[in-house]
Design a protein around this motif. Structure first.
Motif, short mmCIF file in Angstrom:
data_model
loop_
_atom_site.label_atom_id
_atom_site.label_comp_id
_atom_site.label_asym_id
_atom_site.label_seq_id
_atom_site.Cartn_x
_atom_site.Cartn_y
_atom_site.Cartn_z
N THR A 1 19.22 -31.89 28.46
CA THR A 1 19.45 -30.44 28.56
C THR A 1 18.71 -29.68 27.47
OG1 THR A 1 21.60 -30.72 29.64
CG2 THR A 1 21.23 -28.64 28.48
N THR A 2 18.75 -30.18 26.24
CA THR A 2 18.03 -29.48 25.18
C THR A 2 16.53 -29.47 25.44
OG1 THR A 2 18.10 -31.49 23.84
CG2 THR A 2 19.75 -29.81 23.38
N GLU A 3 16.00 -30.54 26.01
CA GLU A 3 14.57 -30.57 26.34
C GLU A 3 14.24 -29.56 27.44
OE1 GLU A 3 13.77 -34.62 27.28
OE2 GLU A 3 14.08 -35.33 25.22
N PHE A 4 15.11 -29.48 28.43
CA PHE A 4 14.91 -28.52 29.52
C PHE A 4 14.91 -27.09 28.98
CE2 PHE A 4 16.49 -25.73 32.85
CZ PHE A 4 15.79 -26.13 33.99
N LEU A 5 15.92 -26.76 28.18
CA LEU A 5 16.01 -25.41 27.63
C LEU A 5 14.91 -25.13 26.61
CD1 LEU A 5 19.89 -25.14 27.17
CD2 LEU A 5 18.50 -24.18 29.03
N ALA A 6 14.51 -26.15 25.86
CA ALA A 6 13.44 -25.97 24.88
C ALA A 6 12.12 -25.62 25.56
CB ALA A 6 13.28 -27.24 24.05
N ASP A 7 11.84 -26.29 26.68
CA ASP A 7 10.60 -25.98 27.41
C ASP A 7 10.61 -24.55 27.91
OD1 ASP A 7 9.66 -28.53 26.98
OD2 ASP A 7 10.22 -29.28 28.97
N LEU A 8 11.76 -24.09 28.42
CA LEU A 8 11.88 -22.71 28.88
C LEU A 8 11.72 -21.73 27.73
CD1 LEU A 8 14.84 -22.48 31.44
CD2 LEU A 8 12.46 -21.82 31.82
N ALA A 9 12.39 -22.02 26.61
CA ALA A 9 12.31 -21.12 25.45
C ALA A 9 10.87 -20.97 24.98
CB ALA A 9 13.19 -21.66 24.33
N ALA A 10 10.15 -22.09 24.91
CA ALA A 10 8.77 -22.04 24.43
C ALA A 10 7.85 -21.32 25.42
CB ALA A 10 8.26 -23.46 24.19
#
Length: 295
Positions: free
Chosen positions: A70-79
């Motif tokens: 989940t953190t990887e998914f959200l991190a990609d979106l944030a970036a």
């Protein structure tokens, strides 16, 4: 905190499919970013159904590490979108050690920090003590490019001590991802009292600390997997309030909704000058607050 910070809350329903829930969140996050939001808040445990209605060891299989999927998914979106995202997940820290954890993803995709829920309820339909160990990270705001975020989670929202400690540590905003609803058997008068109390206590935290408050809830009726109760009807009603408790935006009970507001950091300074609660606190006289009860 940035001047004229545009914020967004994602009020959504949560199904039994992690993929469907994250896809719904992604669509809303993209819309919020396209509308100019720099800070986006999601509800509590938004990747899952609210599994704490029953005690079932199989549910521990849903927990994940941080960093993790989940953190990887959200991190990609944030970036990609250059936004700060506050998400919420079921953290697997070690075998037999789990937390209800908020994660803060910076606009470059890095993990800015996390907050582990400190107050853990154990009530009919909310058997969270079976699943979650109380947080051990304290009440520390997370520094980000949009300000210091005082992130708390659901049951934490009823405790003035939590909001105050975040404030004393320098928080610019108070954020409450939450999953709260009615017992469908409650009558309308009781439902109204509960909802009004929930809104009132959080707006009061904003007033008492001179800070904006962002409260993001889920929506929809989620059945009790054990069928011993009719489930929980999550009441939505997410809202954004200013440092005098003024409502800047709010959603209704049943709608999937993106709430927007523009927050001006100068408002906190102005409000605290006329209502200087931090100046007038009697810190020499509050020692009994660390006691459970004054017998």
């Amino acid at each position: 905190m940035l001047e004229n910070l545009h914020v967004a809350l994602i009020q959504q329903a949560c199904s039994g499919s992690r993929e469907d829930n994250l896809n719904a969140s992604e669509r809303a996050i993209r819309r919020a970013a396209a509308e100019g939001a720099r800070l986006i808040l999601l509800p509590e445990l938004h990747t899952l159904p609210y599994f704490c209605q029953t005690e079932d060891v199989a549910c521990f299989d849903w927990a994940e590490s941080i960093p993790g999927p989940t953190t990887e998914f959200l991190a990609d979106l944030a970036a990609e979108l250059r936004v700060v995202i506050v998400g919420s997940l079921f953290e697997r820290r070690a075998p037999g050690l789990y937390h209800n954890t908020a994660v803060i993803l910076e606009q470059d995709g890095t993990l800015a920090g996390k907050y582990r829920k400190m107050h853990i309820p154990d009530d009919p339909g909310y058997y969270e003590k079976f699943y979650f160990t109380p947080g051990d990270l304290g009440f520390q705001p997370i520094p980000t490019s949009v300000g210091k975020l005082g992130v708390l989670v659901c049951w934490d929202q009823w405790y003035p001590e939590a909001a105050r400690l975040m404030t004393l540590a320098g928080a610019d905003l108070l954020l409450y991802p939450t999953a709260i609803g009615w017992d469908p058997n409650d009558d309308e008068a009781e439902k109204r009292r509960q909802l009004e109390a929930w809104q009132l206590i959080q707006r009061a935290h904003g007033v008492a600390n001179g800070l904006p408050v962002l409260a993001c809830n889920r929506i929809g009726l989620e059945p009790d997997p054990s069928r011993r109760s009719p489930g929980i009807h999550f009441w939505g009603r997410s809202f954004i309030a200013g440092p005098q408790g003024e409502l800047l935006a709010r959603a209704e009970a049943e709608e999937e909704k993106i709430l927007f507001a523009c927050l001006a950091p100068g408002r906190t300074e102005a409000v605290r000058r006329i209502w200087p609660y931090l100046r007038d606190r009697r810190i020499d006289a509050y020692h009994d607050l660390i006691r459970r009860f004054l017998d």
